[in-house]
Design an enzyme around this catalytic site. Structure first.
Site, PDB file in Angstrom:
ATOM      1  N   TYR A  70      83.860 -82.594 -27.346  1.00  0.00           N
ATOM      2  CA  TYR A  70      82.662 -83.195 -26.778  1.00  0.00           C
ATOM      3  C   TYR A  70      83.287 -83.347 -25.389  1.00  0.00           C
ATOM      4  O   TYR A  70      84.479 -84.248 -25.755  1.00  0.00           O
ATOM      5  CB  TYR A  70      82.892 -84.406 -27.227  1.00  0.00           C
ATOM      6  CG  TYR A  70      81.861 -84.724 -28.785  1.00  0.00           C
ATOM      7  CD1 TYR A  70      80.871 -83.711 -29.135  1.00  0.00           C
ATOM      8  CD2 TYR A  70      82.112 -85.027 -29.668  1.00  0.00           C
ATOM      9  CE1 TYR A  70      80.451 -83.613 -29.957  1.00  0.00           C
ATOM     10  CE2 TYR A  70      81.289 -85.593 -30.739  1.00  0.00           C
ATOM     11  CZ  TYR A  70      80.383 -84.452 -31.589  1.00  0.00           C
ATOM     12  OH  TYR A  70      79.427 -84.701 -31.742  1.00  0.00           O
ATOM     13  N   PHE A 225      71.426 -86.544 -35.612  1.00  0.00           N
ATOM     14  CA  PHE A 225      69.656 -86.456 -35.480  1.00  0.00           C
ATOM     15  C   PHE A 225      69.232 -87.319 -36.046  1.00  0.00           C
ATOM     16  O   PHE A 225      68.211 -86.832 -36.605  1.00  0.00           O
ATOM     17  CB  PHE A 225      69.059 -85.206 -35.474  1.00  0.00           C
ATOM     18  CG  PHE A 225      69.782 -83.863 -34.160  1.00  0.00           C
ATOM     19  CD1 PHE A 225      70.559 -84.165 -32.733  1.00  0.00           C
ATOM     20  CD2 PHE A 225      69.493 -82.480 -34.179  1.00  0.00           C
ATOM     21  CE1 PHE A 225      71.295 -83.350 -32.005  1.00  0.00           C
ATOM     22  CE2 PHE A 225      70.130 -81.669 -33.232  1.00  0.00           C
ATOM     23  CZ  PHE A 225      70.306 -82.820 -31.949  1.00  0.00           C
ATOM     24  N   PRO A 226      69.268 -88.417 -36.898  1.00  0.00           N
ATOM     25  CA  PRO A 226      68.880 -88.958 -37.461  1.00  0.00           C
ATOM     26  C   PRO A 226      67.940 -90.297 -37.320  1.00  0.00           C
ATOM     27  O   PRO A 226      66.774 -90.106 -37.648  1.00  0.00           O
ATOM     28  CB  PRO A 226      70.305 -90.417 -38.212  1.00  0.00           C
ATOM     29  CG  PRO A 226      71.062 -90.586 -36.108  1.00  0.00           C
ATOM     30  CD  PRO A 226      70.911 -88.713 -36.091  1.00  0.00           C
ATOM     31  N   LEU A 227      67.648 -89.588 -35.691  1.00  0.00           N
ATOM     32  CA  LEU A 227      66.499 -90.323 -34.954  1.00  0.00           C
ATOM     33  C   LEU A 227      65.566 -89.011 -34.025  1.00  0.00           C
ATOM     34  O   LEU A 227      64.375 -89.239 -33.376  1.00  0.00           O
ATOM     35  CB  LEU A 227      66.558 -91.427 -34.398  1.00  0.00           C
ATOM     36  CG  LEU A 227      67.287 -93.106 -34.653  1.00  0.00           C
ATOM     37  CD1 LEU A 227      67.544 -94.111 -33.140  1.00  0.00           C
ATOM     38  CD2 LEU A 227      65.761 -93.005 -35.396  1.00  0.00           C
ATOM     39  N   PRO A 235      61.518 -82.829 -34.055  1.00  0.00           N
ATOM     40  CA  PRO A 235      60.128 -84.144 -33.447  1.00  0.00           C
ATOM     41  C   PRO A 235      61.347 -85.516 -33.371  1.00  0.00           C
ATOM     42  O   PRO A 235      62.753 -85.905 -34.097  1.00  0.00           O
ATOM     43  CB  PRO A 235      58.727 -84.169 -35.075  1.00  0.00           C
ATOM     44  CG  PRO A 235      59.831 -83.888 -35.870  1.00  0.00           C
ATOM     45  CD  PRO A 235      60.738 -82.807 -35.028  1.00  0.00           C
TER      46      PRO A 235
END
Length: 316
Positions: A70, A225-227, A235
């Protein structure tokens, strides 16, 4: 150091646990943590990056997910600067990829055993730690993300051998696996797996069987990617009409509803939403205070899950 009794509901700093208490790598942590990848966006404002992490501590966040790749080590350096020993924060990192600044993509696979060991050593140096409490082995078995080719196609057993050796040496406290299939997780269980990180959200629930296995084996489920994601083909939960309707009824944001659904979905779920914005950080931390009634849960559960269709080898 907080007392054992107190630590269940409060962090070492005395803050109420964001999302309540959960378990990760043998420790009690807040169920809502912080995914540090977006700190890269604050590279030109290191002071703001440090302040964001300190704000997270104030909000009851005490586990941070990071990686040496990162920001080419920048994120780990900021964590080292911002987090104090008395905060008692569990830092989880990952290995299995390296930066590729001159290549067509930001990351390249680093799956060979010697590369995994080098990745752990690099994380130890940049974080200033003698032991990383949790290191996730980023497999390339399932997406979205990188795929392995050539000598980067490495047997899981060979990778687990070096990870367990690093744990035996005291450089790694616990081992997790990321982007792993159900069969891969079953093969990894004898190594003692503390955490699974796969892409998972209200809209992308392909790994429900893997989640159930984690629940049965007392393994933390920490979805990335929880959202959903801004990547084409994946999506976004906040665009789902049922989520928007629930947010309106609850006077919450769609993102908060998406995170609250995950917390309600299974007791072993821990969250690591990422942001570089202090207001979003606060909103994410307070998602744990949202109560979903049975009608709302039923409406959200009824949303048809969608398989992600995303071009591989475009992201880490």
């Amino acid at each position: 150091m907080a007392s054992t009794t107190r630590s269940f509901q409060c962090t070492a700093s005395g803050a109420q646990r964001a999302g309540g208490p959960g378990r990760l790598a043998g420790r009690t942590v807040s169920r809502i943590g912080f995914g540090a990848m977006q700190l890269e966006r604050l590279r030109d404002d290191r002071k703001a990056a440090v302040a964001l992490l300190r704000r997270g501590i104030e909000l009851g966040i005490d586990h941070i997910d990071t990686a040496q790749f990162y920001g080419h080590g920048f994120v780990n350096e900021v964590i080292r600067e911002a987090i104090r020993p008395e905060d008692d924060v569990l830092v989880a990192s990952k290995v299995g990829a390296d930066p590729d600044p001159d290549g067509p993509r930001p990351l390249r696979p680093a799956q060979r055993p010697e590369q995994l060991r080098a990745g752990v050593e690099d994380n130890l140096t940049s974080l200033g730690l003698e032991q990383i409490p949790l290191v996730n082995l980023r497999r390339l078995d399932t997406g979205p993300g990188l795929r392995a080719e050539g000598d980067q196609v490495v047997d899981l057993d060979d990778q687990l051998a070096v990870m367990t050796a690093l744990r035996d040496e005291g450089k790694v406290g616990a081992i997790g696996v990321s982007s792993v299939t159900l069969d891969g997780l079953r093969r990894a269980l004898p190594a003692g797996i503390a955490c699974v990180q796969n892409a998972y959200s209200l809209l992308t629930r392909d790994d429900e069987d893997t989640l159930r296995l984690c629940l049965a084996e007392d393994i933390a489920w920490v979805p990335f990617f929880p959202l959903g994601s801004a990547f084409a083909g994946l999506p976004k939960v906040s665009d789902e009409p049922a989520v928007i309707a629930a947010a309106h009824d609850l006077a919450a944001t769609p993102a908060q509803v998406g995170l609250a659904w995950l917390l309600h979905h299974a007791p072993n779920v821990l969250l690591i939403p990422g942001t570089a914005d202090p207001d979003h950080l606060t909103a994410n931390a307070y998602a744990g205070t949202i109560t979903l009634d049975e009608t709302t849960i039923s409406a959200l559960d009824a949303v048809p899950p969608r398989s992600a269709v995303i071009t591989f080898n475009t992201s880490g």
